[in-house]
Motif scaffolding. Structure first.
Motif, PDB file in Angstrom:
ATOM      1  N   GLU A  64       0.843  -1.193   0.000  1.00  0.00           N
ATOM      2  CA  GLU A  64       0.000   0.000   0.000  1.00  0.00           C
ATOM      3  C   GLU A  64       0.880   1.245   0.000  1.00  0.00           C
ATOM      4  OE1 GLU A  64      -2.522  -0.011   3.384  1.00  0.00           O
ATOM      5  OE2 GLU A  64      -3.695  -1.740   2.749  1.00  0.00           O
ATOM      6  N   GLU A  65       0.297   2.365  -0.495  1.00  0.00           N
ATOM      7  CA  GLU A  65       0.996   3.647  -0.409  1.00  0.00           C
ATOM      8  C   GLU A  65       0.326   4.481   0.671  1.00  0.00           C
ATOM      9  OE1 GLU A  65       1.755   5.909  -3.840  1.00  0.00           O
ATOM     10  OE2 GLU A  65       2.512   4.231  -5.003  1.00  0.00           O
ATOM     11  N   SER A  66       1.134   5.250   1.369  1.00  0.00           N
ATOM     12  CA  SER A  66       0.581   6.059   2.464  1.00  0.00           C
ATOM     13  C   SER A  66      -0.155   7.277   1.905  1.00  0.00           C
ATOM     14  CB  SER A  66       1.691   6.515   3.402  1.00  0.00           C
ATOM     15  OG  SER A  66       2.521   7.449   2.744  1.00  0.00           O
ATOM     16  N   ALA A  67      -0.989   7.858   2.727  1.00  0.00           N
ATOM     17  CA  ALA A  67      -1.747   9.046   2.327  1.00  0.00           C
ATOM     18  C   ALA A  67      -0.807  10.218   2.071  1.00  0.00           C
ATOM     19  CB  ALA A  67      -2.758   9.395   3.407  1.00  0.00           C
ATOM     20  N   ILE A  68       0.280  10.298   2.813  1.00  0.00           N
ATOM     21  CA  ILE A  68       1.249  11.385   2.625  1.00  0.00           C
ATOM     22  C   ILE A  68       1.932  11.247   1.269  1.00  0.00           C
ATOM     23  CG2 ILE A  68       3.381  12.381   3.519  1.00  0.00           C
ATOM     24  CD1 ILE A  68       2.433  11.487   6.312  1.00  0.00           C
ATOM     25  N   THR A  69       2.297  10.018   0.902  1.00  0.00           N
ATOM     26  CA  THR A  69       2.919   9.789  -0.403  1.00  0.00           C
ATOM     27  C   THR A  69       1.951  10.137  -1.523  1.00  0.00           C
ATOM     28  OG1 THR A  69       4.196   7.998   0.589  1.00  0.00           O
ATOM     29  CG2 THR A  69       4.125   8.088  -1.810  1.00  0.00           C
TER      30      THR A  69
END
Length: 164
Positions: A64-69
Motif C-alpha cells: 500500500e501507499e501512504s496518504a502522505i505519499t
C-alpha cells in the motif's frame, strides 16, 4: 589574659546562635499551599507513546501507499504531464498561426500595407501644436494602398503565367 580571651572566643562560637528577626517580615503574606502536577516532560512522554501507537495503527501495510505519499504525488508535476501540456501548446500555436495566415492572406485587394506609420512624414514633439497645423495625409496613405494593389495584381499575373 590572652588565654582567657581565647577561651571566651571558643565559648562564644559554641553557643547556639539565634536568628535575628526583622520587623518587615511581619507584613509578608503566608505562602499558599503548593499543588503539584505532572511536569511537561511527563506529559510529553505520554503524548509520544500514544502518538507512536496512533502512527503505527495508520501506517500502510505491505503493498500500500501512504496518504502522505499520495498527497505528495498529487501536487508534484510529472515529466509525462509536461510532455502532454507542451504538445497541446505546440498544437494550439500551430493552429493559431495557420488561422492567422488564412485570415491575413484571404484577399490581397483590401489588404492594407503600412508605411511604418503615416505620422512618420511629420514626426515631431506633440507639444505646442497650433490648430490646423497638422497636414492631412489621407492622400499619401491612399497612394501607397494603390501601389500595393498594383503590385499584388502584377504578382498574380506573373503567377498565372508561370502556372500556364
Amino acid at each position: 589574659m590572652l588565654a582567657a580571651r581565647q577561651r571566651a572566643g571558643q565559648m562564644a562560637r559554641q553557643l547556639q546562635r539565634t536568628c535575628r528577626g526583622y520587623a518587615s517580615d511581619a507584613h509578608k503574606p503566608a505562602a499558599a499551599a503548593a499543588t503539584e502536577s505532572f511536569g511537561a516532560g511527563s506529559k510529553a512522554t505520554v503524548a509520544l507513546f500514544f502518538g507512536s501507537v496512533l502512527v503505527y495503527q495508520f501506517a500502510p501495510r505491505k503493498g500500500e501507499e501512504s496518504a502522505i505519499t499520495n498527497l505528495i504525488h498529487k501536487y508534484t508535476s510529472q515529466a509525462e504531464d509536461w510532455e502532454e501540456i507542451n504538445a497541446l501548446h505546440t498544437k494550439a500555436m500551430e493552429q493559431a498561426g495557420f488561422d492567422r495566415n488564412l485570415f491575413e492572406n484571404a484577399s490581397n485587394k483590401h489588404r492594407y500595407v503600412d508605411v511604418a506609420f503615416p505620422e512618420a512624414f511629420q514626426s515631431h514633439a506633440p507639444r505646442n501644436i497650433q490648430a490646423g497645423h497638422l497636414i492631412n495625409l489621407d492622400h499619401v496613405v491612399e497612394h501607397y494602398k494603390q501601389q500595393h494593389v498594383k503590385d499584388e495584381e502584377r504578382k498574380a499575373k506573373k503567377l498565372a503565367e508561370r502556372e500556364a
